[in-house]
Scaffold this motif. Structure first.
Motif, PDB file in Angstrom:
ATOM      1  N   LEU A 157      -5.948  -7.100  -2.618  1.00  0.00           N
ATOM      2  CA  LEU A 157      -7.074  -6.774  -3.498  1.00  0.00           C
ATOM      3  C   LEU A 157      -7.475  -5.311  -3.344  1.00  0.00           C
ATOM      4  O   LEU A 157      -7.766  -4.631  -4.337  1.00  0.00           O
ATOM      5  N   SER A 158      -7.476  -4.811  -2.121  1.00  0.00           N
ATOM      6  CA  SER A 158      -7.806  -3.408  -1.882  1.00  0.00           C
ATOM      7  C   SER A 158      -6.822  -2.492  -2.605  1.00  0.00           C
ATOM      8  O   SER A 158      -7.218  -1.484  -3.207  1.00  0.00           O
ATOM      9  N   ALA A 159      -5.546  -2.849  -2.580  1.00  0.00           N
ATOM     10  CA  ALA A 159      -4.523  -2.036  -3.254  1.00  0.00           C
ATOM     11  C   ALA A 159      -4.730  -2.046  -4.770  1.00  0.00           C
ATOM     12  O   ALA A 159      -4.545  -1.018  -5.450  1.00  0.00           O
ATOM     13  N   ILE A 160      -5.119  -3.194  -5.308  1.00  0.00           N
ATOM     14  CA  ILE A 160      -5.381  -3.285  -6.750  1.00  0.00           C
ATOM     15  C   ILE A 160      -6.530  -2.353  -7.129  1.00  0.00           C
ATOM     16  O   ILE A 160      -6.446  -1.588  -8.096  1.00  0.00           O
ATOM     17  N   PHE A 161      -7.612  -2.408  -6.354  1.00  0.00           N
ATOM     18  CA  PHE A 161      -8.768  -1.563  -6.665  1.00  0.00           C
ATOM     19  C   PHE A 161      -8.438  -0.081  -6.482  1.00  0.00           C
ATOM     20  O   PHE A 161      -8.912   0.762  -7.249  1.00  0.00           O
ATOM     21  N   ASP A 162      -7.631   0.255  -5.470  1.00  0.00           N
ATOM     22  CA  ASP A 162      -7.219   1.653  -5.288  1.00  0.00           C
ATOM     23  C   ASP A 162      -6.481   2.152  -6.533  1.00  0.00           C
ATOM     24  O   ASP A 162      -6.729   3.260  -7.027  1.00  0.00           O
ATOM     25  N   ASP A 163      -5.550   1.335  -7.030  1.00  0.00           N
ATOM     26  CA  ASP A 163      -4.796   1.704  -8.233  1.00  0.00           C
ATOM     27  C   ASP A 163      -5.717   1.793  -9.448  1.00  0.00           C
ATOM     28  O   ASP A 163      -5.628   2.723 -10.264  1.00  0.00           O
ATOM     29  N   PHE A 164      -6.610   0.814  -9.568  1.00  0.00           N
ATOM     30  CA  PHE A 164      -7.502   0.729 -10.716  1.00  0.00           C
ATOM     31  C   PHE A 164      -8.432   1.947 -10.774  1.00  0.00           C
ATOM     32  O   PHE A 164      -8.624   2.563 -11.827  1.00  0.00           O
ATOM     33  N   ILE A 165      -8.980   2.323  -9.602  1.00  0.00           N
ATOM     34  CA  ILE A 165      -9.887   3.475  -9.533  1.00  0.00           C
ATOM     35  C   ILE A 165      -9.133   4.777  -9.790  1.00  0.00           C
ATOM     36  O   ILE A 165      -9.629   5.682 -10.461  1.00  0.00           O
ATOM     37  N   GLY A 166      -7.918   4.854  -9.249  1.00  0.00           N
ATOM     38  CA  GLY A 166      -7.160   6.094  -9.347  1.00  0.00           C
ATOM     39  C   GLY A 166      -6.468   6.323 -10.675  1.00  0.00           C
ATOM     40  O   GLY A 166      -6.224   7.468 -11.075  1.00  0.00           O
ATOM     41  N   MET A 167      -6.135   5.243 -11.400  1.00  0.00           N
ATOM     42  CA  MET A 167      -5.306   5.382 -12.601  1.00  0.00           C
ATOM     43  C   MET A 167      -6.052   5.139 -13.913  1.00  0.00           C
ATOM     44  O   MET A 167      -5.641   5.617 -14.965  1.00  0.00           O
ATOM     45  N   VAL A 168      -7.149   4.388 -13.871  1.00  0.00           N
ATOM     46  CA  VAL A 168      -7.810   3.991 -15.105  1.00  0.00           C
ATOM     47  C   VAL A 168      -9.232   4.548 -15.155  1.00  0.00           C
ATOM     48  O   VAL A 168     -10.000   4.329 -14.226  1.00  0.00           O
ATOM     49  N   PRO A 169      -9.599   5.283 -16.196  1.00  0.00           N
ATOM     50  CA  PRO A 169     -10.966   5.813 -16.304  1.00  0.00           C
ATOM     51  C   PRO A 169     -12.031   4.729 -16.159  1.00  0.00           C
ATOM     52  O   PRO A 169     -13.088   4.959 -15.578  1.00  0.00           O
ATOM     53  N   MET A 170     -11.745   3.543 -16.679  1.00  0.00           N
ATOM     54  CA  MET A 170     -12.689   2.439 -16.569  1.00  0.00           C
ATOM     55  C   MET A 170     -12.967   2.103 -15.102  1.00  0.00           C
ATOM     56  O   MET A 170     -14.089   1.755 -14.726  1.00  0.00           O
TER      57      MET A 170
END
Length: 375
Positions: A157-170
């Motif tokens: 889950l931490s890896a998903i959020f890291d990717d989400f924060i880093g790659m998606v403006p949303m």
């Protein structure tokens, strides 16, 4: 009939009483010697790896890895390798993860989606818009929503959020730069705590501190640091276990709150929080202490400054600490404890039962005792 002088009866009684007293003293001495021997055994330096091998169940994966990682942890932190210390660390790891470096969290996918929807509502972003954004492919090729639907551990889950924060403006709009996964690893240590205590870490990190926390060695090292690597005048390990759950010196501070309550008559929650951290406003504990200002000969500013030492052992050196206990014990008519299990209800999306810090500390202490009996 044989005549026995009255003083003869007295002499016989004294002899018997003397024998009885002597026997009682011997029994007490024997018990004292037994306790002394037990204490010496508990404080005797142990081979950390050997204790781990004897304690961890055979079903645990890579028991030798656990043994070596904890041995390195103790040596690098220069901790006393007593049986009590070793078993204390193992007890927390068993309670928090059952000796898994990245334990599976039941229903974690639902917890994750709920957190995302909560953030969206707080930011006044339509949830449909957020869910649509999560359907785009993530760096590993799968969509974010697909990964969230199948997430099983906090590391994933931490890896998903890291990717989400880093790659998606949303992602940045919802979470800024802060990953909402705050704990992890075999001892469920705070990632923020780990990031602040990296000095002396004995292994080379391949990634971030956050990623290291989710490893066996990192979780053990930072968890052990939080559990044992601070001075505390506690009479039993159970109070460190409460601190591990509620924050450093929470047990000492809860006892101090009890003394403040006795001295002032103000009912306080014994939660270990002496001030409102991150705020200049006075909380209920600080306001209660202010009632003693005249008796203590201290201004509100002096009281605040000394209460701010509540996250270290320096609080016990303050005038405030000494005088509050003096006033409270005078009013109470008897000594008051210097350690109390904090009365905190555990709050977390992962917790589905009514649990408290005291419950956690007692459970861990039972595991520590079983480990010590086994060794």
């Amino acid at each position: 009939m044989v005549y026995v002088p009255r003083f003869g009866w007295l002499l016989a009684t004294l002899i018997l009483a003397g024998c009885s007293t002597q026997g009682t003293l011997s029994q007490k001495e024997a018990e004292a010697e037994k306790e002394k021997a037990l204490e010496q055994q508990q404080n005797k330096p142990m081979d950390v790896a050997s204790v781990v091998r004897r304690t961890i169940p055979a079903s645990v994966k890579d028991r030798e890895g656990w043994a070596q990682d904890l041995a390195t942890t103790f040596s690098s932190q220069k901790l006393s390798p007593t049986l009590e210390n070793i078993c204390s660390v193992l007890a927390v790891a068993q309670q928090e993860s059952n000796y898994r470096s990245d334990p599976v969290v039941p229903g974690l996918n639902k917890i994750a989606w709920k957190e995302i929807d909560k953030r969206a509502e707080r930011m006044h972003i339509p949830t449909m818009l957020v869910h649509t954004a999560l359907k785009i492919p993530s760096p590993n090729g799968k969509s974010y929503s697909e990964r969230l639907d199948n997430v099983r551990t906090e590391k994933e889950l931490s890896a998903i959020f890291d990717d989400f924060i880093g790659m998606v403006p949303m992602g940045q709009r919802l979470f800024g730069s802060l990953n909402p996964v705050r704990t992890g690893g075999p001892m469920q240590i705070s990632i923020a705590f780990a990031e602040q205590h990296t000095d002396g870490y004995p292994w080379k990190m391949a990634g971030t501190v956050r990623q290291e926390v989710f490893s066996r060695r990192g979780g053990l090292w930072f968890g052990t640091y939080h559990l044992l690597n601070y001075p505390a005048n506690y009479t039993a390990p159970i109070y460190r276990f409460a601190d591990f759950n509620a924050g450093l010196y929470a047990s000492r501070n809860a006892a101090f709150q009890n003394a403040i309550s006795k001295a002032t008559g103000v009912k306080l929650a014994l939660d270990g929080d002496l001030i409102l951290y991150g705020s200049s406003d006075a909380g209920t504990t600080e306001l209660a202490v202010r009632k003693l200002g005249a008796s203590l000969g201290m201004s509100d500013r002096d009281i605040r400054r000394q209460l701010e030492r509540g996250d270290s052992d320096k609080l016990e050196e303050t005038k405030l600490y000494r005088e509050v206990y003096r006033l409270a014990e005078k009013k109470n008519g008897k000594p008051l404890p210097r350690e109390v299990l904090p009365g905190i209800k555990l709050e977390s999306p992962k917790i589905t039962r009514n649990l408290t810090t005291a419950w956690f500390a007692k459970r861990v202490d039972d595991r520590r005792a079983a480990c010590m009996a086994q060794n």
